[in-house]
Design a protein around this motif. Structure first.
Motif, mmCIF file in Angstrom:
data_model
loop_
_atom_site.group_PDB
_atom_site.id
_atom_site.type_symbol
_atom_site.label_atom_id
_atom_site.label_comp_id
_atom_site.label_asym_id
_atom_site.label_seq_id
_atom_site.Cartn_x
_atom_site.Cartn_y
_atom_site.Cartn_z
ATOM 1 N N LYS B 12 0.872 -1.175 0.000
ATOM 2 C CA LYS B 12 0.000 0.000 0.000
ATOM 3 C C LYS B 12 0.905 1.219 0.000
ATOM 4 O O LYS B 12 1.745 1.389 0.890
ATOM 5 C CB LYS B 12 -0.897 0.013 1.244
ATOM 6 C CG LYS B 12 -1.850 1.185 1.303
ATOM 7 C CD LYS B 12 -2.999 1.046 0.317
ATOM 8 C CE LYS B 12 -3.945 2.237 0.384
ATOM 9 N NZ LYS B 12 -5.061 2.087 -0.583
ATOM 10 N N ARG B 59 -8.368 -0.721 0.056
ATOM 11 C CA ARG B 59 -7.840 -1.637 -0.956
ATOM 12 C C ARG B 59 -6.324 -1.484 -1.070
ATOM 13 O O ARG B 59 -5.807 -0.377 -0.938
ATOM 14 C CB ARG B 59 -8.472 -1.348 -2.315
ATOM 15 C CG ARG B 59 -9.827 -2.007 -2.467
ATOM 16 C CD ARG B 59 -10.445 -1.677 -3.789
ATOM 17 N NE ARG B 59 -10.767 -0.258 -3.887
ATOM 18 C CZ ARG B 59 -11.426 0.265 -4.924
ATOM 19 N NH1 ARG B 59 -11.789 -0.508 -5.920
ATOM 20 N NH2 ARG B 59 -11.690 1.545 -4.954
ATOM 21 N N THR B 61 -2.583 -1.307 -2.866
ATOM 22 C CA THR B 61 -2.087 -0.798 -4.139
ATOM 23 C C THR B 61 -1.734 -1.973 -5.058
ATOM 24 O O THR B 61 -2.011 -1.956 -6.246
ATOM 25 C CB THR B 61 -0.847 0.080 -3.897
ATOM 26 O OG1 THR B 61 -1.144 1.027 -2.870
ATOM 27 C CG2 THR B 61 -0.446 0.816 -5.156
ATOM 28 N N SER B 62 -1.125 -3.002 -4.486
ATOM 29 C CA SER B 62 -0.866 -4.215 -5.274
ATOM 30 C C SER B 62 -0.825 -5.422 -4.345
ATOM 31 O O SER B 62 -0.782 -5.272 -3.121
ATOM 32 C CB SER B 62 0.447 -4.074 -6.041
ATOM 33 O OG SER B 62 1.524 -4.071 -5.130
ATOM 34 N N GLN B 64 -2.221 -9.659 -3.487
ATOM 35 C CA GLN B 64 -3.495 -10.357 -3.399
ATOM 36 C C GLN B 64 -3.923 -10.531 -1.947
ATOM 37 O O GLN B 64 -3.098 -10.703 -1.055
ATOM 38 C CB GLN B 64 -3.412 -11.762 -4.026
ATOM 39 C CG GLN B 64 -3.588 -11.780 -5.525
ATOM 40 C CD GLN B 64 -2.276 -11.468 -6.207
ATOM 41 O OE1 GLN B 64 -1.246 -12.056 -5.884
ATOM 42 N NE2 GLN B 64 -2.322 -10.525 -7.150
ATOM 43 N N ASP B 71 -10.915 -13.282 -3.744
ATOM 44 C CA ASP B 71 -9.897 -12.244 -3.889
ATOM 45 C C ASP B 71 -10.580 -10.890 -3.727
ATOM 46 O O ASP B 71 -11.273 -10.413 -4.627
ATOM 47 C CB ASP B 71 -9.237 -12.336 -5.268
ATOM 48 C CG ASP B 71 -8.131 -11.291 -5.409
ATOM 49 O OD1 ASP B 71 -7.814 -10.618 -4.409
ATOM 50 O OD2 ASP B 71 -7.603 -11.167 -6.527
ATOM 51 N N SER B 73 -9.020 -8.067 -3.074
ATOM 52 C CA SER B 73 -8.126 -6.928 -3.285
ATOM 53 C C SER B 73 -8.570 -6.052 -4.451
ATOM 54 O O SER B 73 -8.195 -4.895 -4.518
ATOM 55 C CB SER B 73 -6.700 -7.409 -3.503
ATOM 56 O OG SER B 73 -6.668 -8.376 -4.538
ATOM 57 N N GLN B 74 -9.383 -6.600 -5.342
ATOM 58 C CA GLN B 74 -9.778 -5.802 -6.497
ATOM 59 C C GLN B 74 -11.267 -5.429 -6.502
ATOM 60 O O GLN B 74 -11.790 -4.964 -7.506
ATOM 61 C CB GLN B 74 -9.451 -6.558 -7.803
ATOM 62 C CG GLN B 74 -7.982 -6.906 -7.969
ATOM 63 C CD GLN B 74 -7.079 -5.686 -7.813
ATOM 64 O OE1 GLN B 74 -7.395 -4.601 -8.281
ATOM 65 N NE2 GLN B 74 -5.951 -5.868 -7.123
ATOM 66 N N ASP B 76 -14.796 -3.417 -5.732
ATOM 67 C CA ASP B 76 -15.145 -1.991 -5.622
ATOM 68 C C ASP B 76 -15.881 -1.729 -4.302
ATOM 69 O O ASP B 76 -16.129 -2.643 -3.515
ATOM 70 C CB ASP B 76 -15.971 -1.533 -6.826
ATOM 71 C CG ASP B 76 -17.305 -2.246 -6.919
ATOM 72 O OD1 ASP B 76 -17.713 -2.882 -5.929
ATOM 73 O OD2 ASP B 76 -17.950 -2.175 -7.987
#
Lengths: 435, 238
Positions: B12, B59, B61-62, B64, B71, B73-74, B76
């Motif tokens: 993050k 969330r 930044t990158s 999993q 998952d 992490s992606q 909304d």
């Protein structure tokens, strides 16, 4: 230390694969939203009331102002009705200036009445010439009394009722009989409690016998009917109006009233009258210097004035409603800041941005609806109270209630959007940390 | 029981342009179902960021993050809200109860936002009362937070965290605003929940609280400094 109840003893069955993430966008039921919003409004009653105040005042203002202008309109309409029904007024217009001088300007004269009487559709005519005179009875002297010379049809054409006695007849008119009919207050002023019928008054050097007293009528338009004294117009011409040119140009009259049949085509009759008058005066119709007005013309003129008045009031009231809406927005914005923590809590337990937006929007709408309702009650109550305690008349217009209430709702939705969006876009982490 | 949380290379980064702060600089964590894990670290260590991401409030930044196999992490905002609603229960240091709202209504809050079809009012009430009973506050159900002690408020918050049967309970300094005795009571409740199979991740800065758990993750500068039964002293953070 095992305090936990057995009901939650087991690990939850994790059925992760069954979670359909597309359901995340399904809004919760409107009923649920309404309940949340209602609780939000009720949780802080004082703030809610203050928020609604602008709308309450705005809605009440619309209703009261429209009621006042409608009341004014109704008063004017009543006065115009009082002029008599199906009436056409012919008045000598302003003398045109021209090379020929005043002598060339046609005037409205007594003989013109005879021309008009014959037109189909004319039910009756009356004529009026006025002279300010000093009038004496045995008990009192009145100065500057309007002595109205007229014709026998005057009571029916102008809706004047007689309280006592009678009006004069055609025969008496022809003979220039020395008779008078008193207006109500003139009778009281001249004779007090005693019965005026059969008594006499002196106007100048002429003694007139009282044959009737008109019923109380009050002020209609600019005329105080009760202070008038009526007499045959022929007598007025003979004794009270200096008429050096009468033999040449005829006896001038101030106004001719023409009453039409119920079924008569007013436009048509007016055209006929114009043609005859133009013929008699030997001028073109469009050069007639007379104003011929029907009651409708007068109503329209007054209507235009009151409409402008009403529009002005509506604008003022509309602006106050707008200000009320901005008030709602203001307090909702403050409320969003104040309730940031609440928003964070709701987000942490699963409220989506849309849930938050709908909650605050619904609160704003609820506030403006309840405010609108209170405004309607205040407005109707205020209009009634105002009508009873002041000189002005108020007429509550149902459309104004609908309009004001509808505008309040619209204002709530419109001004609710901005704060609701701000609330929806709050970040749950920041919102939870907010002090 | 399998892993509830699987975090891989989680990063993050805050800030734009040249000045970038790496709150999390590549974190790998796996937490098994039924574990009671403490997260420690100095302020600025990234523990709050990690908690926010594990709690689906933020969330990465990158990297999993699998929560119970999904998952997340992606996802909304609305999807994260739904995960919080169905999979997570939160216990905060400052309780975070709605003011002027009864204990029961506070506990029912997560159930309102269930979708697509929420339970009926009666079913909700039953669940809420059961959760309050579980924390021993059934008779205070209609009291508002300002009529309750700190310990009672935290119990209401725990009941709220339990009412939707979450797979994971997030506790952020749950005893931070409580006196020692009340803190012990609340820890007792958490141990009890753990004893009955709940998975709990708890942030704390008190070593003696951390020592009560079977596993402590210590973060320093956005990286895991220690992970296991050892609780580092504050000197060890540096």
């Amino acid at each position: 230390m095992s305090e936990l109840n057995d009901e939650i003893s087991t690990v939850p069955a994790v059925a992760v694969d069954e979670i359909d993430l597309s359901e995340s966008y399904t809004p919760i039921s409107p009923l649920e939203i309404a309940r949340i919003a209602w609780e939000g409004v009720m949780r802080n009653k004082i703030r809610s009331l203050l928020t609604m105040l602008g709308v309450i005042i705005g809605v009440a203002a619309v209703i009261i102002m429209v009621a006042i202008s409608a009341g004014t309109e109704a008063t004017i309409a009543d006065q115009i009705e009082g002029l008599g029904s199906n009436l056409v007024f012919i008045q000598g217009g302003i003398a045109r200036r021209g090379a020929g001088g005043g002598g060339d300007t046609p005037t409205l004269i007594y003989d013109d009445v005879a021309l008009l009487g014959g037109i189909t559709g004319v039910a009756g005519t009356a004529v009026e010439q006025t002279s300010a005179q000093t009038v004496k009875s045995e008990q009192a002297t009145l100065t500057e009394v309007s002595l109205v010379g007229t014709t026998p049809d005057f009571p029916s054409v102008r809706d004047v009722d007689l309280a006592q006695g009678r009006f004069f007849h055609q025969q008496e008119l022809d003979r220039k009989s020395k008779l008078a009919v008193l207006g109500h207050s003139a009778a009281v002023a001249l004779f007090g409690e005693s019965d005026p019928i059969g008594q006499s008054i002196t106007v100048g050097t002429t003694r007139l016998t009282i044959i009737g007293v008109a019923a109380e009528r009050g002020v209609v338009g600019n005329t105080d009917f009760d202070s008038l004294i009526y007499t045959p117009i022929t007598l007025l011409f003979d004794r009270f109006v200096p008429a050096q040119f009468a033999r040449v140009v005829g006896n001038r009259v101030r106004i001719i009233y023409v009453e039409l049949d119920e079924t008569a085509d007013m436009e048509h009759v007016i055209t006929q009258m114009q043609l005859r008058l133009a013929g008699a005066k030997d001028v073109a119709v469009e050069e007639l210097p007379f104003s011929i007005q029907s009651q409708n013309d007068i109503i329209e003129t007054q209507g235009a004035t009151t409409e402008a008045f009403r529009n002005l009031l509506a604008w003022v009231a509309g602006v106050s409603l707008l200000v009320g809406g901005i008030g709602i927005m203001n307090i909702m914005l403050v409320s969003v800041t104040e309730r940031t923590r609440e928003i964070g809590i709701r987000q942490s337990v699963g409220a989506t941005p849309n849930d938050i937006r709908l909650q605050f929007l619904t609160e704003a709408v609820l506030l403006s609806l309840v405010g609108g309702l209170l405004g309607v009650l205040t407005g109707v109550g205020g209009a009634i109270l105002f009508g009873e305690t002041s000189e002005m008349r108020t007429v509550i217009v149902p459309e104004s209630i609908l309009l004001a209430f509808g505008s309040a709702a619209a204002v709530g939705i419109f001004f609710g959007f901005f704060p609701a969006n701000i609330a929806a876009q709050l970040d749950p982490i920041d919102a939870l940390r907010h002090e | 029981m399998g892993s509830i949380i699987e975090i891989r290379e989680l990063r993050k980064t805050y800030g734009m342009g040249d000045i970038q702060v790496h709150a999390l600089a590549g974190v790998d964590v796996t937490i098994q179902s039924g574990e009671f894990v403490a997260v420690m670290g100095p302020s600025g260590s990234g523990k709050s960021t990690l908690m926010n991401i594990i709690g689906c409030l933020d969330r990465p930044t990158s990297g999993q993050y699998y929560l119970a196999g999904i998952d997340v992490s992606q996802l909304d905002k609305p999807q994260l809200a739904r995960i919080r609603n169905q999979q997570l229960g939160f216990i905060f240091q400052s309780f975070n109860l709605l003011a002027r709202t009864s204990a029961l209504d506070n506990v029912l809050l997560p159930l309102i936002y269930q979708r697509p079809s929420p339970l009926s009012m009666a079913e909700r009430r039953d669940k809420g009362m059961a959760a309050l009973e579980a924390v021993g506050l059934a008779e205070r159900a209609h009291h508002e937070p300002n009529e309750m002690s700190g310990g009672q408020r935290q119990r209401v918050a725990i009941a709220r965290a339990l009412v939707n049967d979450p797979v994971l309970i997030m506790a952020d300094e749950p005893t931070g605003n409580l006196d020692t005795r009340t803190g012990k009571e609340i820890m007792g409740l958490l141990h009890d929940l753990h004893g009955r199979g709940r998975t709990i991740v708890m942030v704390t800065h008190e070593p003696h609280i951390a020592r009560q758990t079977e596993r402590t993750i210590t973060l320093v500068d956005g990286e895991i400094r220690a992970d296991g039964q050892v609780v580092l002293s504050e000197e060890g953070w540096g």
